[in-house]
Design an enzyme around this catalytic site. Structure first.
Site, PDB file in Angstrom:
ATOM      1  N   GLU A 160      63.840  11.328  41.936  1.00  0.00           N
ATOM      2  CA  GLU A 160      64.602  10.296  42.649  1.00  0.00           C
ATOM      3  C   GLU A 160      65.692  10.909  43.532  1.00  0.00           C
ATOM      4  O   GLU A 160      65.923  10.438  44.647  1.00  0.00           O
ATOM      5  CB  GLU A 160      65.185   9.278  41.674  1.00  0.00           C
ATOM      6  CG  GLU A 160      64.146   8.518  40.858  1.00  0.00           C
ATOM      7  CD  GLU A 160      63.036   7.862  41.671  1.00  0.00           C
ATOM      8  OE1 GLU A 160      63.262   7.488  42.837  1.00  0.00           O
ATOM      9  OE2 GLU A 160      61.926   7.720  41.133  1.00  0.00           O
ATOM     10  N   CYS A 184      54.235   8.364  42.751  1.00  0.00           N
ATOM     11  CA  CYS A 184      55.396   7.772  43.416  1.00  0.00           C
ATOM     12  C   CYS A 184      55.008   6.403  43.962  1.00  0.00           C
ATOM     13  O   CYS A 184      53.915   6.239  44.511  1.00  0.00           O
ATOM     14  CB  CYS A 184      55.839   8.689  44.555  1.00  0.00           C
ATOM     15  SG  CYS A 184      57.270   8.112  45.467  1.00  0.00           S
TER      16      CYS A 184
END
Length: 168
Positions: free
Chosen positions: A135, A91
């Site tokens: 997401e 991430c």
């Protein structure tokens, strides 16, 4: 709008709010998010990651060396099945850390608005399904490290604190 927020920044734990109206400001946010995602060589970015609590996501897996930008406004997973094979996730908000996530759904159907206010649905059972779930987690104040087993999560926190001290 700043650059990418990094764990443990509190904005990453906030729940995003629906986009009520797609106006020039929202379009500019989407454009800026895509710029930042490309700048950091990411494949996805949620608004929280740049300090905005709106339900906005941009994704581009850049397959075959081509840009293929997907913009999701107010995305909601409306159906899912199966479990995606074990895979390592990373991430932009947890830079340099990767770990295996075991509970992502293999197939998903996501409903969202595009920048022209058209309601759309996307079904995928590819890696894109994992990226979308990752997401959307951001929009709900959740990070991929939250999917780790408790012992791995504790190990991550210790390593992260140590890394933070070394970078001071």
């Amino acid at each position: 709008m700043g650059e990418v927020k990094v764990y443990p920044d509190s904005i990453l734990r906030k729940k995003a709010t629906d986009v009520e109206k797609i106006d020039d400001n929202i379009i500019e946010m989407l454009n800026r998010m895509a710029e930042i995602m490309y700048k950091y060589n990411g494949i996805g970015l949620a608004a929280e990651q740049i300090g905005l609590t709106k339900k906005l996501v941009v994704i581009d897996l850049r397959e075959n060396d081509k840009n293929n930008l997907i913009e999701l406004i107010n995305p909601v997973i409306v159906a899912s099945e199966g479990i995606y094979e074990e895979h390592e996730e990373g991430c932009l908000s947890v830079p340099g850390y990767y770990d295996v996530v075991k509970d992502r759904k293999k197939w998903i159907k996501v409903r969202y608005l595009d920048r022209n206010e058209n309601e759309k649905e996307l079904e995928t059972d590819q890696f894109l399904s994992v990226v979308i779930q990752h997401e959307i987690d951001h929009l709900n104040g959740k990070l991929f490290i939250d999917h780790l087993p408790p012992t791995k999560k504790e190990l991550f926190k210790k390593q992260w604190k140590k890394k933070a001290k070394e970078n001071r």
